[in-house]
Design a protein around this motif. Sequence first.
Motif, short mmCIF file in Angstrom:
data_model
loop_
_atom_site.label_atom_id
_atom_site.label_comp_id
_atom_site.label_asym_id
_atom_site.label_seq_id
_atom_site.Cartn_x
_atom_site.Cartn_y
_atom_site.Cartn_z
N ALA A 46 12.24 7.92 6.81
CA ALA A 46 10.97 8.50 6.36
C ALA A 46 11.11 9.05 4.94
O ALA A 46 10.20 8.92 4.12
CB ALA A 46 10.51 9.59 7.33
N VAL A 47 12.26 9.65 4.65
CA VAL A 47 12.52 10.15 3.29
C VAL A 47 12.47 8.98 2.31
O VAL A 47 11.83 9.05 1.25
CB VAL A 47 13.89 10.87 3.21
N ALA A 48 13.13 7.89 2.68
CA ALA A 48 13.15 6.71 1.81
C ALA A 48 11.73 6.17 1.59
O ALA A 48 11.37 5.76 0.48
CB ALA A 48 14.04 5.63 2.42
N LEU A 49 10.92 6.21 2.63
CA LEU A 49 9.53 5.74 2.50
C LEU A 49 8.75 6.63 1.53
O LEU A 49 8.01 6.12 0.68
CB LEU A 49 8.83 5.73 3.87
N CYS A 50 8.91 7.93 1.65
CA CYS A 50 8.21 8.87 0.75
C CYS A 50 8.65 8.62 -0.70
O CYS A 50 7.84 8.68 -1.63
CB CYS A 50 8.51 10.32 1.11
N ALA B 15 12.13 -4.95 7.96
CA ALA B 15 11.51 -5.83 6.97
C ALA B 15 10.73 -5.00 5.94
O ALA B 15 10.76 -5.28 4.73
CB ALA B 15 10.58 -6.83 7.66
N LEU B 16 10.06 -3.98 6.43
CA LEU B 16 9.27 -3.11 5.55
C LEU B 16 10.18 -2.42 4.53
O LEU B 16 9.90 -2.41 3.32
CB LEU B 16 8.54 -2.07 6.39
N LEU B 17 11.29 -1.86 5.03
CA LEU B 17 12.21 -1.13 4.14
C LEU B 17 12.78 -2.08 3.08
O LEU B 17 12.98 -1.68 1.93
CB LEU B 17 13.32 -0.46 4.94
N ASP B 18 13.02 -3.34 3.47
CA ASP B 18 13.52 -4.33 2.50
C ASP B 18 12.51 -4.60 1.39
O ASP B 18 12.88 -4.88 0.25
CB ASP B 18 13.83 -5.66 3.22
N GLN B 19 11.23 -4.58 1.76
CA GLN B 19 10.15 -4.94 0.83
C GLN B 19 9.89 -3.86 -0.24
O GLN B 19 9.32 -4.16 -1.27
CB GLN B 19 8.83 -5.07 1.60
N LEU B 20 10.26 -2.63 0.08
CA LEU B 20 9.81 -1.52 -0.77
C LEU B 20 10.63 -1.36 -2.04
O LEU B 20 11.81 -1.70 -2.06
CB LEU B 20 9.84 -0.23 0.05
N LYS C 92 13.01 0.08 -4.78
CA LYS C 92 14.18 0.96 -4.61
C LYS C 92 14.46 1.76 -5.89
O LYS C 92 15.43 2.50 -5.96
CB LYS C 92 15.43 0.11 -4.30
N ASP C 93 13.63 1.56 -6.89
CA ASP C 93 13.94 2.16 -8.19
C ASP C 93 13.31 3.54 -8.38
O ASP C 93 13.35 4.09 -9.47
CB ASP C 93 13.47 1.21 -9.31
N ARG D 102 0.82 -1.21 0.00
CA ARG D 102 0.00 0.00 0.00
C ARG D 102 0.87 1.27 0.00
O ARG D 102 0.50 2.26 -0.60
CB ARG D 102 -0.98 -0.03 1.18
N VAL D 103 2.03 1.21 0.65
CA VAL D 103 2.95 2.35 0.59
C VAL D 103 3.40 2.54 -0.86
O VAL D 103 3.39 3.65 -1.39
CB VAL D 103 4.17 2.15 1.52
N ALA D 104 3.76 1.42 -1.49
CA ALA D 104 4.25 1.49 -2.88
C ALA D 104 3.17 2.04 -3.83
O ALA D 104 3.50 2.64 -4.85
CB ALA D 104 4.70 0.11 -3.34
N LYS D 105 1.91 1.84 -3.46
CA LYS D 105 0.82 2.39 -4.28
C LYS D 105 0.59 3.87 -3.98
O LYS D 105 -0.27 4.51 -4.58
CB LYS D 105 -0.47 1.62 -4.02
#
Length: 329
Positions: A133-137, A38-43, A45-46, A9-12
């Motif tokens: 948080a920056v990486a998540l955004c 685990a979450l950061l690994d899943q997201l 990276k491109d 859902r973050v990726a969306k």
Amino acid sequence: MDIVDLADRVAKGERRALARAITLVESARDDHKVQAAALLDQLPKDRQALRIGLSGTPGVGKSTFIESFGMMLVGQGLKVAVLAVDPSSTRSGGSILGDKTRMDRLSREPNAFIRPSPSQTHLGGVARRSREAVALCESAGFDVVLIETVGVGQSETVVAQMADIFLLLLAPAGGDELQGVKRGIMEIADIILINKADGDLKAAATRTCADYSGALRLLRKRQQDPNGYPKAMMVSALKEEGLNEVWSDLKALRDWRCAQGFWEATRAGQARYWFEEEVKNALLSQLETATARRALSVLGAQVTSGEKAPARAAQEFLIGLRHSDASKP
Ligand code: GDP
């Protein structure tokens, strides 16, 4: 918590999922730390956002600027995230982004995401969570991430390590002297914005801008940039003037750095910096264990009483630390 679903859902680009994900990376709980990793690994990276650091003393117009600038970007169809690194939030009680009404219009935009600063006293901890948080955004597909900080010394350096481009906001000065801005911060700024260049303040802003342009010329050896960065420009966040010029400059600077290979080199250098910070923080946290505190207190007393020399006691402490570490499962 279903991490795979949250990552999805973050990726969306779902804002609520993003907010939850940031809460997770900000959490100090050990189980949350595992989930966050685990979450950061899943997201994905491109994806790359333009990460813009923004600093300035309270009252200079940061929130007004972010609101106007953010609204302009959103108007161009871009997705904008706003984060804050605020080491003083718990001390002063006045978190720079604690008051959500500050960015009233922007906070109502579906393509904007505003996150108040995490309330932590320790700058190292805040910085690390903000970087995540920056990486998540970025993974959530935001085009621009604005990282705001107040001008309180160390925080700019930390924000510069998570930003691609750094903006320093200043107010028009009364006299002709530079506003006591530390040389260090001028050296990390790519663009100095003299805000409030409107009405009665316009003339003072013009003078201040000329002063800084002159000062920056002396600093310009930092990089072989033919376009004249770092540079000083005038804006009015309130009247929404000069914002388009700032955006054009940011894009030009980004394109030039990408073409030169500086962009990737900077990000690679930052990754290295954060790796070393993690190591340092982990080592420092070893001093916080009960065993370490006890040893520090015992050896400290022996040093105070003259029984042991400081260097000898330090050696003993470090040997003890290594042993207690080795005995851990
Ligand atoms: P911050 O503390 O840096 O976030 O500053 P604010 O954005 O809250 O602004 C502080 C004050 O300066 C407010 O009263 C704003 O209305 C005012 N201000 C901000 N930008 C401008 C500007 O471009 N021109 C003028 N004249 N006032 C401004």
